[in-house]
Motif scaffolding. Sequence first.
Motif, PDB file in Angstrom:
ATOM      1  N   ILE A  49       0.822  -1.271  -0.009  1.00 22.86           N
ATOM      2  CA  ILE A  49      -0.133  -0.092  -0.087  1.00 22.86           C
ATOM      3  C   ILE A  49       0.923   1.178  -0.037  1.00 22.86           C
ATOM      4  O   ILE A  49       0.419   2.349  -0.572  1.00 22.86           O
ATOM      5  N   ARG A  50       1.944   1.350   0.733  1.00 18.81           N
ATOM      6  CA  ARG A  50       2.718   2.565   0.713  1.00 18.81           C
ATOM      7  C   ARG A  50       4.355   1.891   0.495  1.00 18.81           C
ATOM      8  O   ARG A  50       4.539   0.521   0.765  1.00 18.81           O
ATOM      9  N   PHE A 163      -4.513   7.000  -5.831  1.00 21.28           N
ATOM     10  CA  PHE A 163      -3.287   6.727  -5.281  1.00 21.28           C
ATOM     11  C   PHE A 163      -3.284   5.123  -4.889  1.00 21.28           C
ATOM     12  O   PHE A 163      -2.062   4.724  -4.523  1.00 21.28           O
ATOM     13  N   GLN A 201     -11.882  -5.296   1.355  1.00 21.68           N
ATOM     14  CA  GLN A 201     -11.396  -4.137   1.003  1.00 21.68           C
ATOM     15  C   GLN A 201     -12.212  -3.043   0.742  1.00 21.68           C
ATOM     16  O   GLN A 201     -12.094  -1.708   0.852  1.00 21.68           O
ATOM     17  N   THR A 238     -13.489  -2.627   5.486  1.00 21.59           N
ATOM     18  CA  THR A 238     -13.410  -1.215   5.626  1.00 21.59           C
ATOM     19  C   THR A 238     -14.531  -0.750   4.432  1.00 21.59           C
ATOM     20  O   THR A 238     -14.864  -1.351   3.406  1.00 21.59           O
ATOM     21  N   PRO A 265     -13.520   5.801   5.635  1.00 20.90           N
ATOM     22  CA  PRO A 265     -12.298   6.778   5.168  1.00 20.90           C
ATOM     23  C   PRO A 265     -12.847   7.822   4.366  1.00 20.90           C
ATOM     24  O   PRO A 265     -13.588   7.634   3.441  1.00 20.90           O
ATOM     25  N   GLN A 267     -10.175  10.449   3.509  1.00 21.18           N
ATOM     26  CA  GLN A 267      -8.860  10.778   2.667  1.00 21.18           C
ATOM     27  C   GLN A 267      -8.476  12.477   2.690  1.00 21.18           C
ATOM     28  O   GLN A 267      -7.417  12.621   3.000  1.00 21.18           O
ATOM     29  N   ASP A 305      -9.589   7.389   7.693  1.00 18.86           N
ATOM     30  CA  ASP A 305      -8.245   7.344   6.741  1.00 18.86           C
ATOM     31  C   ASP A 305      -7.915   8.601   6.291  1.00 18.86           C
ATOM     32  O   ASP A 305      -8.914   9.238   5.544  1.00 18.86           O
ATOM     33  N   ILE A 307      -4.858  10.883   3.920  1.00 17.87           N
ATOM     34  CA  ILE A 307      -3.748  11.032   3.159  1.00 17.87           C
ATOM     35  C   ILE A 307      -3.286  12.463   3.120  1.00 17.87           C
ATOM     36  O   ILE A 307      -4.078  13.266   2.571  1.00 17.87           O
ATOM     37  N   PHE A 336      -1.602   9.058   6.821  1.00 13.82           N
ATOM     38  CA  PHE A 336      -0.237   8.834   6.202  1.00 13.82           C
ATOM     39  C   PHE A 336       0.014   9.869   5.230  1.00 13.82           C
ATOM     40  O   PHE A 336      -0.815  10.707   4.573  1.00 13.82           O
ATOM     41  N   LYS A 337       1.392  10.057   4.852  1.00 11.66           N
ATOM     42  CA  LYS A 337       1.853  10.895   3.910  1.00 11.66           C
ATOM     43  C   LYS A 337       1.635  10.092   2.787  1.00 11.66           C
ATOM     44  O   LYS A 337       1.935   8.782   2.545  1.00 11.66           O
ATOM     45  N   TYR A 338       1.156  10.976   1.693  1.00  6.67           N
ATOM     46  CA  TYR A 338       1.120  10.213   0.200  1.00  6.67           C
ATOM     47  C   TYR A 338       2.445   9.630  -0.219  1.00  6.67           C
ATOM     48  O   TYR A 338       3.452  10.078  -0.014  1.00  6.67           O
ATOM     49  N   SER A 339       2.226   8.350  -0.763  1.00  9.85           N
ATOM     50  CA  SER A 339       3.323   7.545  -1.109  1.00  9.85           C
ATOM     51  C   SER A 339       3.123   7.113  -2.578  1.00  9.85           C
ATOM     52  O   SER A 339       1.930   6.508  -3.015  1.00  9.85           O
ATOM     53  N   ARG A 341       2.634   5.001  -5.831  1.00 10.38           N
ATOM     54  CA  ARG A 341       2.751   3.472  -5.906  1.00 10.38           C
ATOM     55  C   ARG A 341       2.818   3.377  -7.501  1.00 10.38           C
ATOM     56  O   ARG A 341       2.107   3.879  -8.280  1.00 10.38           O
TER      57      ARG A 341
HETATM   58  N1  SAH Z   1     -10.378  -0.067   1.148  1.00  5.51           N
HETATM   59  C1  SAH Z   1      -9.987   0.764   2.102  1.00  5.51           C
HETATM   60  C2  SAH Z   1      -8.637   0.976   2.514  1.00  5.51           C
HETATM   61  C3  SAH Z   1      -7.466   0.744   1.682  1.00  5.51           C
HETATM   62  S1  SAH Z   1      -5.856   1.046   2.031  1.00  5.51           S
HETATM   63  C4  SAH Z   1     -10.453   2.227   1.621  1.00  5.51           C
HETATM   64  O1  SAH Z   1     -10.967   2.320   0.921  1.00  5.51           O
HETATM   65  O2  SAH Z   1     -10.538   3.057   2.608  1.00  5.51           O
HETATM   66  C5  SAH Z   1      -5.883   1.835   3.775  1.00  5.51           C
HETATM   67  C6  SAH Z   1      -5.601   3.188   3.527  1.00  5.51           C
HETATM   68  O3  SAH Z   1      -4.363   3.392   3.114  1.00  5.51           O
HETATM   69  C7  SAH Z   1      -6.477   4.082   2.709  1.00  5.51           C
HETATM   70  O4  SAH Z   1      -7.677   4.418   3.201  1.00  5.51           O
HETATM   71  C8  SAH Z   1      -5.542   5.373   2.363  1.00  5.51           C
HETATM   72  O5  SAH Z   1      -5.754   6.363   3.387  1.00  5.51           O
HETATM   73  C9  SAH Z   1      -4.270   4.643   2.696  1.00  5.51           C
HETATM   74  N2  SAH Z   1      -3.731   4.583   1.400  1.00  5.51           N
HETATM   75  C10 SAH Z   1      -3.844   3.966   0.197  1.00  5.51           C
HETATM   76  N3  SAH Z   1      -2.935   4.221  -0.721  1.00  5.51           N
HETATM   77  C11 SAH Z   1      -1.822   4.954  -0.209  1.00  5.51           C
HETATM   78  C12 SAH Z   1      -0.844   5.829  -0.828  1.00  5.51           C
HETATM   79  N4  SAH Z   1      -0.546   5.346  -2.017  1.00  5.51           N
HETATM   80  N5  SAH Z   1      -0.034   6.609  -0.133  1.00  5.51           N
HETATM   81  C13 SAH Z   1      -0.576   6.711   1.149  1.00  5.51           C
HETATM   82  N6  SAH Z   1      -1.658   6.287   1.794  1.00  5.51           N
HETATM   83  C14 SAH Z   1      -2.382   5.192   1.207  1.00  5.51           C
END
Ligand code: SAH
Length: 445
Positions: A49-50, A163, A201, A238, A265, A267, A305, A307, A336-339, A341
């Motif tokens: 995920i990150r 993301f 998910q 989730t 979430p 975001q 959650d 970002i 979380f800090k955006y990462s 992918r």
């Molecule tokens: N299916 C869930 C969760 C997915 S992953 C949903 O939709 O909420 C869990 C969390 O990781 C996400 O809600 C998001 O906040 C974080 N996340 C996902 N991709 C990310 C990325 N590229 N960079 C940082 N955080 C990320």
Amino acid sequence: MKKAFVRSYGCQMNAYDAARMADVLGQQGYAATDSVEEADVVVLNTCHIREKAAEKVYSELGRLRVLKGERRLAGLDTRIVVAGCVAQAEGAEMLARAPAVDVVVGPQSYHRLPQLLDASRAKRVVDTEFPIEDKFDHLPARRNKGVSAFLTVQEGCDKFCAFCVVPYTRGAEVSRSVAAVVAEAEKLAEAGVRELTLIGQNVNAYHGAGPAGVAATLPDLMRAVAGIPGLARIRYTTSHPNDMGDDLIAAHAEIPALMPYLHLPVQSGSDRVLGAMNRKHTGDQYRRLIERIRTARPDIALSSDFIVGFPGETDAEFEETMRLVAEIGFQSAFSFKYSPRPGTPAAERADAVPEGVKSERLAALQARLDAQRHAYQRAAAGRVAEVLVEKPGRRPGQVTGKTPHMLAVQFDAPASTIGSLVPVRIVEAGANSLFGEMLPQVAAA
Ligand code: SAH
Ligand code: SF4
Ligand code: F3S
């Protein structure tokens, strides 16, 4: 006896898969071990995920390479299996990058672990297919159930947030049938599970086959599960805001076993950023949704959650996230800090937010979220809550359990209370946990 070490790095679905892989290996005669040094099979169930999550696996594989060499000198074979979302995303590339790896297996094909392990003795193997057969039909019965258990009811995601890797690593949304979920839940309940968290998910998009062949919704599924003797509590995670239908909101008022807690979430609080993230909802739509949920269930505890530092996010846009947090009030949250992918649309963008700015925003957001969490915990002090006792506590003579609102409470009580619902007065709110005292059980009327 042969031993297997299985570690999960990811979300609840990943933890569930790790437990099921341990079940598969258990059926093959492997005892579970917490010590990687004595393991004949090591399974790393990875998360993509990150970047940090994915990189952790490679440093672990470096250490395992040394361990494998030492064990070989002692005449011991060690099979190294990489499973989960990094395995799915990288496939055969992992074999090239990590020489210690014997098996690479994706989240939809781990029921084939015994055959893959056998095959790996001749040649390193990769299986990242999304097979036609359903892995759930090929998994042995679950062990190590405890009081509170997860049950995967839905996998994959069709949302494609800009993301996120999940739609690529886990594939399209698939739901298990009501009958399959109920059968697994009944076995768990018979073994003493009292609380079940239905996971996926994108769990609130659940649409499994129902009893009459008609698609069932998540509330239908929850009603079917709520009728199982022994199960006292249901949770789900989730969810995506756009799949919070009226029936699911109403379920929070109507199904007594459904606990008043929702991880939803959001975001970001900025409409421009939400649009760029492909979330397909605005900040105000989220606010109105929360209002409707709170009308149905006024005491619901909310979690989310976030970002920070999505490409192009300005200071003013970040402030909109801070404002949304202040307005809603969350019991807890992950941020979380955006990462970036690989393979996701956002990773192509040229307007990355500098790392230092991301760190500052994350610190500011987390300070606000922590303050809300502490306020929520302090407000619980003095109240009486029904606690589901889960396991022994930190000190002898103590047990620990959770309130309906997911607050962890420690209190003095005999281990015989594990698995029961007991009334507890919260006396003190610590940093991460609450302390309480058990009240005399009130006889059921
Ligand atoms: N299916 C869930 C969760 C997915 S992953 C949903 O939709 O909420 C869990 C969390 O990781 C996400 O809600 C998001 O906040 C974080 N996340 C996902 N991709 C990310 C990325 N590229 N960079 C940082 N955080 C990320
Ligand atoms: Fe990822 Fe978005 Fe799907 Fe959640 S809804 S798994 S964040 S793509
Ligand atoms: Fe990670 Fe895969 Fe879960 S990427 S968050 S383990 S679905």
